[in-house]
Design an enzyme around this catalytic site. Structure first.
Site, PDB file in Angstrom:
ATOM      1  N   GLY A  39       1.050  -1.472   0.041  1.00  0.00           N
ATOM      2  CA  GLY A  39       0.095  -0.006   0.702  1.00  0.00           C
ATOM      3  C   GLY A  39       1.113   1.239   0.114  1.00  0.00           C
ATOM      4  O   GLY A  39       0.384   2.372   0.263  1.00  0.00           O
ATOM      5  N   ASN A  73       1.638   3.231  -1.993  1.00  0.00           N
ATOM      6  CA  ASN A  73       1.356   4.347  -3.150  1.00  0.00           C
ATOM      7  C   ASN A  73       0.191   4.971  -2.433  1.00  0.00           C
ATOM      8  O   ASN A  73      -0.016   6.731  -3.200  1.00  0.00           O
ATOM      9  CB  ASN A  73       0.172   3.668  -4.475  1.00  0.00           C
ATOM     10  CG  ASN A  73      -0.973   3.215  -3.850  1.00  0.00           C
ATOM     11  OD1 ASN A  73      -0.254   1.968  -3.024  1.00  0.00           O
ATOM     12  ND2 ASN A  73      -1.791   3.231  -4.429  1.00  0.00           N
ATOM     13  N   GLY A 110      -1.428   7.557   0.853  1.00  0.00           N
ATOM     14  CA  GLY A 110      -1.550   7.191   2.450  1.00  0.00           C
ATOM     15  C   GLY A 110      -0.865   7.308   3.232  1.00  0.00           C
ATOM     16  O   GLY A 110       0.801   7.493   2.890  1.00  0.00           O
ATOM     17  N   ILE A 111      -0.114   6.465   4.048  1.00  0.00           N
ATOM     18  CA  ILE A 111       0.458   6.216   4.895  1.00  0.00           C
ATOM     19  C   ILE A 111       1.322   5.891   4.479  1.00  0.00           C
ATOM     20  O   ILE A 111       2.754   5.907   4.471  1.00  0.00           O
ATOM     21  CB  ILE A 111      -0.179   5.936   6.571  1.00  0.00           C
ATOM     22  CG1 ILE A 111      -0.675   6.686   7.721  1.00  0.00           C
ATOM     23  CG2 ILE A 111       1.314   4.935   7.418  1.00  0.00           C
ATOM     24  CD1 ILE A 111      -1.271   6.242   9.448  1.00  0.00           C
ATOM     25  N   GLY A 112       1.563   4.928   3.574  1.00  0.00           N
ATOM     26  CA  GLY A 112       2.391   4.441   3.246  1.00  0.00           C
ATOM     27  C   GLY A 112       3.163   4.665   2.526  1.00  0.00           C
ATOM     28  O   GLY A 112       3.954   3.905   2.430  1.00  0.00           O
ATOM     29  N   SER A 150      -3.490  -0.515  14.781  1.00  0.00           N
ATOM     30  CA  SER A 150      -4.210   0.617  13.897  1.00  0.00           C
ATOM     31  C   SER A 150      -5.245   0.870  15.398  1.00  0.00           C
ATOM     32  O   SER A 150      -4.819   0.370  15.909  1.00  0.00           O
ATOM     33  CB  SER A 150      -5.741   0.601  13.282  1.00  0.00           C
ATOM     34  OG  SER A 150      -6.843   1.317  13.321  1.00  0.00           O
ATOM     35  N   TYR A 195     -13.662  -3.197  11.111  1.00  0.00           N
ATOM     36  CA  TYR A 195     -12.508  -2.763  10.528  1.00  0.00           C
ATOM     37  C   TYR A 195     -11.004  -2.935  11.763  1.00  0.00           C
ATOM     38  O   TYR A 195      -9.613  -3.232  11.346  1.00  0.00           O
ATOM     39  CB  TYR A 195     -12.514  -1.603   9.775  1.00  0.00           C
ATOM     40  CG  TYR A 195     -11.067  -0.690   9.685  1.00  0.00           C
ATOM     41  CD1 TYR A 195     -10.546  -0.928   8.665  1.00  0.00           C
ATOM     42  CD2 TYR A 195     -10.384   0.017  10.963  1.00  0.00           C
ATOM     43  CE1 TYR A 195      -9.041  -0.374   8.138  1.00  0.00           C
ATOM     44  CE2 TYR A 195      -9.297   0.563  10.277  1.00  0.00           C
ATOM     45  CZ  TYR A 195      -8.751   0.403   9.336  1.00  0.00           C
ATOM     46  OH  TYR A 195      -7.739   0.839   9.765  1.00  0.00           O
TER      47      TYR A 195
END
Length: 316
Positions: free
Chosen positions: A27, A29, A31-33, A156, A181
């Protein structure tokens, strides 16, 4: 790279060099990643962005190159919702070793209905937990080939108030998106800790740590067009929230420290310093429910059954 002698105090703005190291960020690409990848690239590492969307991955790679001189960054197609594709994705890395993987990619649904992956698993549990669980199996030979590789699992803060229902891991009986989630992220965190216990028992040099980003909002995140664009209005509206939470660039700090800092060890939990919600990363006391090794072992066995793999089967 990870010599602990004469280690200076951790500085999020002055990271230790990681030249010659190879890191995979799932991930990476967005957000946090994305910010994990950008910061690790700034430390001199080769960073591979794992993404199911090639166009977004290339945009992210181009953004990193524009900000980090000489950045060594590329991407591979990685779809954690398709377990059968993961071995091929790992082969496409075309590396002889991997110094760290950051299990960051995730799916979050805000509203019903319940959705499933191609393999018939609830989408969030199947992607966030089972996808990374199975991916680790295929990555383990590459991790084991490195001198002291690290698996860093991005949990999270939402998982802190959740508890797993081990009899309904797929939320078939009672699907509530936010709760499902949170439980999927809790499952990831259990996995990261249980993985380290199994690696230690097997005498592996690979270690596994768990981190979380605290409260990380888009509206407090600096712009990285076209990956992320923050408007002036959004920045002004969100300004009061900065007293309690932070942007996704800061949410990346815990994972980056867990990859690079020689004082971070397997089986630890790291998160933001201020109430676990914002600030520089620090080691946190283990959450009470994460210390439940019986629940972690039961989840592991169920995950093996659901995926058909066992990441704890360490290559020799």
């Amino acid at each position: 790279m990870w010599s602990a002698s004469s280690t200076p105090p951790w500085n999020v703005q002055r990271l230790p060099r990681a030249d010659g190291s190879i890191f995979l960020v799932t991930g990476g690409n967005a957000g946090i990643g994305y910010f994990v990848a950008e910061q690790l690239s700034g430390a001199g590492a080769t960073v591979v962005l794992g993404s199911r969307n090639a166009t977004k991955a290339e945009a992210a790679a181009a953004s990193i190159r524009s900000r980090v001189a000489g950045a060594r960054v590329r991407s591979v197609r990685l779809d954690l919702a398709n377990l059968g594709s993961l071995q091929t994705a790992v082969i496409s890395l075309e590396v002889e070793r991997l110094d760290a993987v950051v299990h960051n990619a995730g799916v979050a649904l805000d509203d019903p209905p319940r959705r499933e992956t191609e393999d018939g698993h609830e989408l969030m549990f199947g992607t966030n937990h089972l996808g990374h669980f199975a991916l680790t199996q295929w990555l383990m030979p590459l991790l084991s080939a490195a001198p002291a590789a690290r698996v860093v699992t991005m949990g999270s803060f939402a998982a802190k108030s959740e508890r797993l229902d081990l009899d309904d891991l797929q939320s078939r009986n009672d699907f509530q998106p936010k709760r499902t989630y949170g439980r999927s992220k809790l499952a990831q965190m259990y996995f990261g800790l249980e993985l380290d216990r199994r690696l230690r028992a097997g005498g592996s040099r690979v270690t596994s740590a768990v981190v979380h980003p605290g409260g990380a909002l888009d509206s407090l995140t600096p712009s990285r067009p076209p990956v992320h664009v923050r408007t002036t209005g959004a920045r002004l509206i969100a300004a009061p929230a900065a007293l309690l939470v932070q942007g996704k660039h800061a949410g990346a700090w815990s994972a980056v420290r867990a990859v690079l800092d020689p004082t971070v060890h397997g089986g630890q939990l790291w998160g933001p310093r201020v109430f676990g919600l914002r600030g520089k990363p620090r080691r946190e006391p283990m959450w009470n429910h994460l210390a439940d090794t019986s629940a972690a072992a039961r989840l592991w066995d169920a995950s093996c059954d659901l995926t058909g793999v066992d990441p704890g089967a360490i290559p020799r």
